[in-house]
Design a protein around this motif. Structure first.
Motif, mmCIF file in Angstrom:
data_model
loop_
_atom_site.group_PDB
_atom_site.id
_atom_site.type_symbol
_atom_site.label_atom_id
_atom_site.label_comp_id
_atom_site.label_asym_id
_atom_site.label_seq_id
_atom_site.Cartn_x
_atom_site.Cartn_y
_atom_site.Cartn_z
ATOM 1 N N TYR A 132 0.815 -1.220 0.000
ATOM 2 C CA TYR A 132 0.000 0.000 0.000
ATOM 3 C C TYR A 132 0.854 1.278 0.000
ATOM 4 O O TYR A 132 0.301 2.375 0.015
ATOM 5 C CB TYR A 132 -0.931 0.023 1.204
ATOM 6 C CG TYR A 132 -2.181 -0.806 1.009
ATOM 7 C CD1 TYR A 132 -3.201 -0.381 0.164
ATOM 8 C CD2 TYR A 132 -2.341 -2.018 1.674
ATOM 9 C CE1 TYR A 132 -4.354 -1.134 -0.016
ATOM 10 C CE2 TYR A 132 -3.489 -2.787 1.492
ATOM 11 C CZ TYR A 132 -4.486 -2.332 0.649
ATOM 12 O OH TYR A 132 -5.617 -3.091 0.465
ATOM 13 N N SER A 159 4.171 -6.058 5.605
ATOM 14 C CA SER A 159 2.799 -5.576 5.719
ATOM 15 C C SER A 159 2.626 -4.880 7.059
ATOM 16 O O SER A 159 2.737 -5.516 8.109
ATOM 17 C CB SER A 159 1.804 -6.732 5.600
ATOM 18 O OG SER A 159 0.477 -6.273 5.830
ATOM 19 N N ARG A 162 -1.956 -1.571 6.237
ATOM 20 C CA ARG A 162 -3.380 -1.895 6.279
ATOM 21 C C ARG A 162 -3.574 -3.370 6.617
ATOM 22 O O ARG A 162 -2.705 -4.194 6.334
ATOM 23 C CB ARG A 162 -4.047 -1.585 4.929
ATOM 24 C CG ARG A 162 -4.026 -0.105 4.567
ATOM 25 C CD ARG A 162 -4.932 0.173 3.384
ATOM 26 N NE ARG A 162 -4.785 1.531 2.899
ATOM 27 C CZ ARG A 162 -5.468 2.041 1.888
ATOM 28 N NH1 ARG A 162 -6.351 1.288 1.229
ATOM 29 N NH2 ARG A 162 -5.269 3.289 1.493
ATOM 30 N N PRO A 163 -4.727 -3.704 7.210
ATOM 31 C CA PRO A 163 -4.944 -5.085 7.655
ATOM 32 C C PRO A 163 -4.863 -6.124 6.549
ATOM 33 O O PRO A 163 -4.408 -7.251 6.794
ATOM 34 C CB PRO A 163 -6.356 -5.037 8.265
ATOM 35 C CG PRO A 163 -6.542 -3.618 8.684
ATOM 36 C CD PRO A 163 -5.816 -2.803 7.656
ATOM 37 N N ASP A 164 -5.293 -5.789 5.328
ATOM 38 C CA ASP A 164 -5.276 -6.792 4.261
ATOM 39 C C ASP A 164 -3.998 -6.753 3.435
ATOM 40 O O ASP A 164 -3.903 -7.389 2.390
ATOM 41 C CB ASP A 164 -6.499 -6.635 3.348
ATOM 42 C CG ASP A 164 -6.472 -5.337 2.536
ATOM 43 O OD1 ASP A 164 -5.740 -4.407 2.934
ATOM 44 O OD2 ASP A 164 -7.182 -5.267 1.514
ATOM 45 N N GLY A 165 -2.989 -6.006 3.930
ATOM 46 C CA GLY A 165 -1.726 -5.929 3.198
ATOM 47 C C GLY A 165 -1.051 -7.276 3.051
ATOM 48 O O GLY A 165 -0.496 -7.594 1.993
ATOM 49 N N ALA A 167 -2.438 -10.161 2.793
ATOM 50 C CA ALA A 167 -3.119 -10.945 1.761
ATOM 51 C C ALA A 167 -2.711 -10.484 0.364
ATOM 52 O O ALA A 167 -2.638 -11.294 -0.570
ATOM 53 C CB ALA A 167 -4.637 -10.831 1.940
ATOM 54 N N LYS A 168 -2.430 -9.190 0.209
ATOM 55 C CA LYS A 168 -1.927 -8.700 -1.081
ATOM 56 C C LYS A 168 -0.517 -9.230 -1.347
ATOM 57 O O LYS A 168 -0.196 -9.648 -2.464
ATOM 58 C CB LYS A 168 -1.935 -7.173 -1.112
ATOM 59 C CG LYS A 168 -3.298 -6.546 -1.413
ATOM 60 C CD LYS A 168 -3.175 -5.038 -1.509
ATOM 61 C CE LYS A 168 -4.498 -4.418 -1.960
ATOM 62 N NZ LYS A 168 -4.760 -4.629 -3.393
ATOM 63 N N GLU A 195 -5.276 -8.024 -6.299
ATOM 64 C CA GLU A 195 -6.348 -8.426 -5.387
ATOM 65 C C GLU A 195 -5.775 -9.249 -4.238
ATOM 66 O O GLU A 195 -4.908 -10.105 -4.447
ATOM 67 C CB GLU A 195 -7.404 -9.252 -6.126
ATOM 68 C CG GLU A 195 -8.286 -8.441 -7.057
ATOM 69 C CD GLU A 195 -9.164 -7.463 -6.304
ATOM 70 O OE1 GLU A 195 -9.657 -7.812 -5.207
ATOM 71 O OE2 GLU A 195 -9.343 -6.332 -6.795
ATOM 72 N N PRO A 196 -6.230 -9.012 -2.993
ATOM 73 C CA PRO A 196 -5.751 -9.823 -1.871
ATOM 74 C C PRO A 196 -6.096 -11.294 -2.076
ATOM 75 O O PRO A 196 -7.166 -11.625 -2.600
ATOM 76 C CB PRO A 196 -6.502 -9.250 -0.663
ATOM 77 C CG PRO A 196 -6.951 -7.888 -1.093
ATOM 78 C CD PRO A 196 -7.183 -7.970 -2.563
ATOM 79 N N LYS A 198 -7.442 -14.747 -1.025
ATOM 80 C CA LYS A 198 -8.489 -15.074 -0.059
ATOM 81 C C LYS A 198 -8.013 -16.046 1.011
ATOM 82 O O LYS A 198 -8.391 -15.923 2.186
ATOM 83 C CB LYS A 198 -9.706 -15.641 -0.789
ATOM 84 C CG LYS A 198 -10.432 -14.619 -1.650
ATOM 85 C CD LYS A 198 -11.661 -15.214 -2.299
ATOM 86 C CE LYS A 198 -12.403 -14.167 -3.139
ATOM 87 N NZ LYS A 198 -13.602 -14.739 -3.806
ATOM 88 N N SER A 199 -7.213 -17.020 0.635
ATOM 89 C CA SER A 199 -6.774 -18.039 1.603
ATOM 90 C C SER A 199 -5.261 -18.256 1.495
ATOM 91 O O SER A 199 -4.804 -19.268 0.950
ATOM 92 C CB SER A 199 -7.527 -19.359 1.367
ATOM 93 O OG SER A 199 -8.915 -19.183 1.496
#
Length: 267
Positions: A132, A159, A162-165, A167-168, A195-196, A198-199
């Motif tokens: 990010y 990361s 951000r929290p979803d970093g 996953a990216k 896109e992050p 998912k798993s």
């Protein structure tokens, strides 16, 4: 350049008037107050007008604290002379310890990184980056012509913004072609990037955590963090996006042209 705030609580006490009721000790009372707040005193030195300067470490960085001749008061901030020269920067350069990043280079070699650029590189740099971080994106743009000239950038993804970093980052690391995934991410950075995932795999998340932990261990406050070697093999660290005019020196490659309008303010 994305930075976290320094430990202001640790430095706030410096701006306060401290009475001599603390009693005499190795350091004057204002320094005692700082030490009690977790600041590490590294080295004293003679400063102008009878003051004493102290190099201190706080928030993973070095600062200068100036104590008045009567030892009652202390202050931080830039000390300027009559010509406007920043004496504090000079004092830091002269008295602050010069970090040895040779061990950091070895740690980076063992970290989870993705190589982009020359397959048979003339030069190698390691870059800690958050998906990010806009200045990491600009460094990616700035490094592209140098990659064509023989540079290999080894991206050590972290990361923390951000929290979803994570996953990216995982979407990059677990891609069939991670270098191509970096180019996809950077190519559409303005639209949100990759896109992050998912798993993400547990192992991948552990590797990302280890990279982020290494960043904190090295006292790095923000990204990009660029590690490079000079002509003598000494390892240096640049934090933040350097001016484009510095890149030939950093990469030790001929100057390359940049026509991207996003980079023009960094000439």
């Amino acid at each position: 350049m994305m930075w976290k705030p320094l430990s202001r609580a640790a430095l706030l006490g410096v701006a306060l008037s401290i009475s001599l009721a603390y009693g005499a000790d190795v350091y004057p009372p204002p320094l005692q107050a700082l030490i009690q707040q977790g600041v590490q005193v590294i080295k004293p030195f003679a400063a102008p007008e009878g003051m004493t300067g102290y190099v201190v470490r706080a928030g993973g960085q070095f600062h200068v604290v100036y104590v008045t001749a009567d030892k009652k008061y202390a202050f931080v901030g830039a000390m300027l002379d009559a010509q406007g020269n920043n004496l504090t920067d000079q004092h830091l350069d002269e008295h602050a310890p010069k970090p040895d990043y040779s061990k950091a280079w070895k740690e980076l070699e063992r970290s989870r990184w993705v190589a982009e650029g020359a397959a048979k590189p003339k030069r190698i740099v390691y870059v800690m980056a958050d998906p990010y971080c806009p200045y990491c994106h600009l460094f990616w743009k700035a490094s592209q012509p140098y990659e064509r000239a023989g540079l290999q950038v080894r991206w050590v993804w972290v990361s923390y913004l951000r929290p979803d970093g994570a996953a990216k980052v995982a979407a990059i690391l677990e891609a069939k072609n991670p270098a191509a995934a970096i180019r996809r991410h950077e190519g559409r950075f303005a639209e949100g990037g990759i896109e992050p995932l998912k798993s993400p795999k547990t192992k991948t998340l552990q590797e990302i955590d280890a990279n982020t932990g290494l960043m904190r261990q090295l006292g790095i406050q923000g990204t990009p963090a660029i590690f490079y070697k000079d002509e003598k093999g000494k390892v240096h660290l640049l934090q933040g996006l350097p001016k484009l005019s510095l890149l030939p020196q950093v990469f030790r490659l001929p100057k390359q042209a940049h026509d991207d309008p996003d980079l023009q303010r960094f000439q």
